[in-house]
Scaffold this active site. Structure first.
Site, PDB file in Angstrom:
ATOM      1  N   SER A  39       4.048  -8.282  -1.105  1.00 44.93           N
ATOM      2  CA  SER A  39       2.624  -8.398  -0.189  1.00 44.93           C
ATOM      3  C   SER A  39       3.134  -9.173   1.294  1.00 44.93           C
ATOM      4  CB  SER A  39       1.645  -9.195  -0.527  1.00 44.93           C
ATOM      5  OG  SER A  39       0.446  -9.476   0.140  1.00 44.93           O
ATOM      6  N   GLY A  40       3.099  -8.740   2.337  1.00 41.22           N
ATOM      7  CA  GLY A  40       3.292  -9.229   3.582  1.00 41.22           C
ATOM      8  C   GLY A  40       4.728  -9.092   3.828  1.00 41.22           C
ATOM      9  N   LYS A  43       4.678  -3.518   5.046  1.00 51.28           N
ATOM     10  CA  LYS A  43       4.237  -2.128   4.554  1.00 51.28           C
ATOM     11  C   LYS A  43       3.141  -1.507   5.230  1.00 51.28           C
ATOM     12  CE  LYS A  43       3.526  -3.094   0.298  1.00 51.28           C
ATOM     13  NZ  LYS A  43       3.566  -4.570   0.364  1.00 51.28           N
ATOM     14  N   SER A 111       3.891  -1.645  -5.915  1.00 51.06           N
ATOM     15  CA  SER A 111       4.793  -1.006  -6.869  1.00 51.06           C
ATOM     16  C   SER A 111       5.997  -1.671  -7.399  1.00 51.06           C
ATOM     17  CB  SER A 111       5.177   0.463  -6.294  1.00 51.06           C
ATOM     18  OG  SER A 111       5.629   0.521  -5.233  1.00 51.06           O
TER      19      SER A 111
END
Length: 202
Positions: A39-40, A43, A111
């Protein structure tokens, strides 16, 4: 009784227009672009830029972002291991349907484990997946923290958060590694296009 009746329900894949027919209509080759990373790590930013650039070039694509999926088809799932697996399974199944429609699908999902990613690629078809690893150190992702998730995880308000409580396994052999802490997004986008365009152009 339901399961007994279900065996008489057959898929319609053979009776509808083929993927090749749809690709020819769209003048593109369908692929699933799978962005994985913490996260961050960039993406969402890169998937949005990629979709816009592909659109400007005449390609039809669709972003499946982890947050939007969680607010929609996976809004009944939590973040335990079993729920993470099921979430990615659903993303992969949707991606496979999009693939058959001839659409270039851009999946932006954490993922976190190799097992989860390989499950997704087997559902989609490994030959149709382009794996891109948005590699950014945890401390950089925490500094960015655009949604305040790391801070909440550190405070104990979010459990099983990847990178804090749950591991993230680096992909073993991605098609492209983007070190998002070392180059601007425009440079990353250009490298993504160099990797992707040969596979989607007719």
């Amino acid at each position: 009784m339901f399961l007994e009746n279900y065996r008489y329900i057959y898929p319609v894949a053979e009776s509808v227009n083929s993927r090749q027919h749809k690709e020819n209509r769209l003048q593109q080759r369908a692929k699933v672009i799978w962005l994985t990373g913490l996260s961050g790590s960039g993406k969402t930013t890169l998937s949005t830029l990629l979709e816009r650039e592909l659109s400007s070039m005449g390609f039809l694509s669709q972003v499946l972002d982890g947050d939007n999926i969680r607010n929609g088809i996976s809004n009944n799932l939590g973040f335990q291991h079993e729920d993470r697996v099921e979430n990615i399974r659903r993303v992969a199944e949707v991606s496979r349907l999009m693939l058959h429609c001839g659409v270039i699908t851009i999946c932006a999902c954490i993922s976190p484990t190799e097992e989860i990613r390989q499950m997704a690629y087997e559902i989609i078809g490994k030959e149709d997946v382009i794996e891109i690893f948005t590699n950014s150190p945890l401390q950089v992702c925490e500094q960015r923290d655009p949604k305040g998730l790391y801070n909440k995880a550190r405070m104990g308000k979010i459990k099983n958060f990847t990178g804090i409580h749950a591991p993230f396994e680096h992909p073993s052999s991605p098609d492209l590694v983007i070190n998002t802490d070392q180059e601007p997004a425009t440079a990353s986008l250009n490298r993504m296009l160099q990797t992707i365009l040969p596979s989607i152009t007719i």
